[in-house]
Design a protein around this motif. Structure first.
Motif, PDB file in Angstrom:
ATOM      1  N   SER A 158       1.126  -0.762   0.097  1.00  0.00           N
ATOM      2  CA  SER A 158       0.077   0.164   0.080  1.00  0.00           C
ATOM      3  C   SER A 158       0.879   1.529  -0.019  1.00  0.00           C
ATOM      4  N   LEU A 159       0.610   2.350  -0.335  1.00  0.00           N
ATOM      5  CA  LEU A 159       1.397   3.420  -1.128  1.00  0.00           C
ATOM      6  C   LEU A 159       0.266   4.387   0.188  1.00  0.00           C
ATOM      7  N   HIS A 160       0.605   4.436   0.605  1.00  0.00           N
ATOM      8  CA  HIS A 160      -0.054   5.817   1.587  1.00  0.00           C
ATOM      9  C   HIS A 160       0.789   7.209   1.372  1.00  0.00           C
ATOM     10  N   ASP A 161      -0.140   8.015   0.957  1.00  0.00           N
ATOM     11  CA  ASP A 161      -0.188   9.240   0.643  1.00  0.00           C
ATOM     12  C   ASP A 161      -0.315  10.712   1.557  1.00  0.00           C
ATOM     13  N   GLY A 162      -0.102  11.082   2.114  1.00  0.00           N
ATOM     14  CA  GLY A 162      -0.585  12.535   3.573  1.00  0.00           C
ATOM     15  C   GLY A 162      -1.536  13.487   2.741  1.00  0.00           C
ATOM     16  N   PRO A 163      -1.502  13.667   3.586  1.00  0.00           N
ATOM     17  CA  PRO A 163      -2.704  15.160   2.712  1.00  0.00           C
ATOM     18  C   PRO A 163      -1.862  16.266   2.123  1.00  0.00           C
ATOM     19  N   PRO A 164      -2.455  16.713   0.894  1.00  0.00           N
ATOM     20  CA  PRO A 164      -1.187  17.145  -0.464  1.00  0.00           C
ATOM     21  C   PRO A 164      -0.746  18.544   0.157  1.00  0.00           C
ATOM     22  N   PHE A 165      -0.985  19.705   1.264  1.00  0.00           N
ATOM     23  CA  PHE A 165      -0.350  20.866   1.835  1.00  0.00           C
ATOM     24  C   PHE A 165      -0.125  19.957   3.302  1.00  0.00           C
ATOM     25  N   SER A 166       0.107  19.324   4.414  1.00  0.00           N
ATOM     26  CA  SER A 166       0.160  19.644   5.355  1.00  0.00           C
ATOM     27  C   SER A 166       1.164  20.156   5.811  1.00  0.00           C
ATOM     28  N   ASN A 167       1.993  20.091   5.280  1.00  0.00           N
ATOM     29  CA  ASN A 167       3.652  21.634   5.603  1.00  0.00           C
ATOM     30  C   ASN A 167       3.576  22.653   5.603  1.00  0.00           C
ATOM     31  N   GLY A 168       2.242  23.138   5.003  1.00  0.00           N
ATOM     32  CA  GLY A 168       2.017  24.454   4.182  1.00  0.00           C
ATOM     33  C   GLY A 168       1.507  24.656   3.040  1.00  0.00           C
ATOM     34  N   SER A 169       1.988  25.495   3.148  1.00  0.00           N
ATOM     35  CA  SER A 169       1.906  26.182   1.161  1.00  0.00           C
ATOM     36  C   SER A 169       2.578  25.753  -0.019  1.00  0.00           C
ATOM     37  N   ILE A 170       1.868  25.060  -1.041  1.00  0.00           N
ATOM     38  CA  ILE A 170       2.148  24.174  -2.088  1.00  0.00           C
ATOM     39  C   ILE A 170       3.513  25.016  -3.037  1.00  0.00           C
ATOM     40  N   HIS A 171       4.310  23.970  -2.932  1.00  0.00           N
ATOM     41  CA  HIS A 171       5.776  24.881  -3.831  1.00  0.00           C
ATOM     42  C   HIS A 171       5.520  23.848  -4.997  1.00  0.00           C
ATOM     43  N   MET A 172       8.071  24.212  -5.211  1.00  0.00           N
ATOM     44  CA  MET A 172       7.659  23.213  -6.124  1.00  0.00           C
ATOM     45  C   MET A 172       8.570  21.938  -5.646  1.00  0.00           C
ATOM     46  N   GLY A 173       8.982  21.792  -4.741  1.00  0.00           N
ATOM     47  CA  GLY A 173       9.293  20.692  -3.496  1.00  0.00           C
ATOM     48  C   GLY A 173       8.090  19.934  -3.541  1.00  0.00           C
ATOM     49  N   THR A 174       6.752  20.313  -3.334  1.00  0.00           N
ATOM     50  CA  THR A 174       5.285  19.404  -3.269  1.00  0.00           C
ATOM     51  C   THR A 174       5.363  18.726  -4.818  1.00  0.00           C
ATOM     52  N   ALA A 175       5.245  19.732  -5.584  1.00  0.00           N
ATOM     53  CA  ALA A 175       5.302  19.223  -7.488  1.00  0.00           C
ATOM     54  C   ALA A 175       6.723  18.383  -7.619  1.00  0.00           C
ATOM     55  N   MET A 176       7.645  18.061  -7.451  1.00  0.00           N
ATOM     56  CA  MET A 176       8.722  17.284  -7.430  1.00  0.00           C
ATOM     57  C   MET A 176       8.062  16.100  -6.390  1.00  0.00           C
ATOM     58  N   ASN A 177       7.535  16.353  -5.420  1.00  0.00           N
ATOM     59  CA  ASN A 177       7.627  14.776  -4.644  1.00  0.00           C
ATOM     60  C   ASN A 177       6.545  14.217  -5.288  1.00  0.00           C
ATOM     61  N   LYS A 178       5.375  15.044  -5.277  1.00  0.00           N
ATOM     62  CA  LYS A 178       4.442  14.227  -5.857  1.00  0.00           C
ATOM     63  C   LYS A 178       4.480  13.739  -7.744  1.00  0.00           C
ATOM     64  N   ALA A 179       5.279  14.429  -7.824  1.00  0.00           N
ATOM     65  CA  ALA A 179       5.815  13.601  -9.375  1.00  0.00           C
ATOM     66  C   ALA A 179       6.584  12.514  -8.975  1.00  0.00           C
ATOM     67  N   ILE A 180       7.607  12.008  -8.527  1.00  0.00           N
ATOM     68  CA  ILE A 180       8.648  11.539  -8.091  1.00  0.00           C
ATOM     69  C   ILE A 180       7.615  10.392  -7.487  1.00  0.00           C
ATOM     70  N   LYS A 181       6.600  10.589  -6.468  1.00  0.00           N
ATOM     71  CA  LYS A 181       6.129   9.150  -6.447  1.00  0.00           C
ATOM     72  C   LYS A 181       4.921   8.721  -7.332  1.00  0.00           C
ATOM     73  N   ASP A 182       4.697   9.409  -8.101  1.00  0.00           N
ATOM     74  CA  ASP A 182       3.646   8.579  -9.066  1.00  0.00           C
ATOM     75  C   ASP A 182       5.183   8.195 -10.678  1.00  0.00           C
ATOM     76  N   ILE A 183       5.897   8.466 -10.660  1.00  0.00           N
ATOM     77  CA  ILE A 183       6.925   7.804 -11.542  1.00  0.00           C
ATOM     78  C   ILE A 183       7.293   6.548 -10.769  1.00  0.00           C
ATOM     79  N   ILE A 184       7.306   7.020  -9.531  1.00  0.00           N
ATOM     80  CA  ILE A 184       7.939   5.012  -9.118  1.00  0.00           C
ATOM     81  C   ILE A 184       6.919   4.849  -9.105  1.00  0.00           C
ATOM     82  N   THR A 185       5.921   5.000  -8.382  1.00  0.00           N
ATOM     83  CA  THR A 185       5.013   3.361  -8.544  1.00  0.00           C
ATOM     84  C   THR A 185       4.155   2.902  -9.873  1.00  0.00           C
ATOM     85  N   ARG A 186       5.057   3.641 -10.690  1.00  0.00           N
ATOM     86  CA  ARG A 186       4.561   3.251 -12.040  1.00  0.00           C
ATOM     87  C   ARG A 186       5.755   1.963 -12.504  1.00  0.00           C
TER      88      ARG A 186
END
Length: 79
Positions: free
Chosen positions: A51-79
């Motif tokens: 199971s891949l558990h992914d937390g709330p989208p912006f749990s540590n503050g406002s969205i930023h480029m690190g958030t986008a990179m993190n989501k992209a990496i998680k998507d790429i790795i699981t594929r």
């Protein structure tokens, strides 16, 4: 001005627009006919489950480029 003539794009058979809203129903029918989901289940039979558990989208503050990179990496790795 027509800017299409000012850029060097490769010549392909692909249309310029994907037209997904129009094409998606046919894709879904084909996947149903091929029983694609169950074929994937059979292919992975016997492999460990995970199971891949992914937390709330912006749990540590406002969205930023690190958030986008993190989501992209998680998507790429699981594929």
């Amino acid at each position: 001005m027509d800017y299409n003539k000012t850029i060097n794009l490769p010549k392909t058979e692909f249309p310029m627009r994907a037209g997904l809203p129009k094409r998606e129903p046919e894709m879904l029918r084909r996947w149903e006919a091929e029983d694609l989901y169950h074929e994937l289940l059979k292919k992975n039979e016997g492999k460990p489950l995970f199971s891949l558990h992914d937390g709330p989208p912006f749990s540590n503050g406002s969205i930023h480029m690190g958030t986008a990179m993190n989501k992209a990496i998680k998507d790429i790795i699981t594929r």
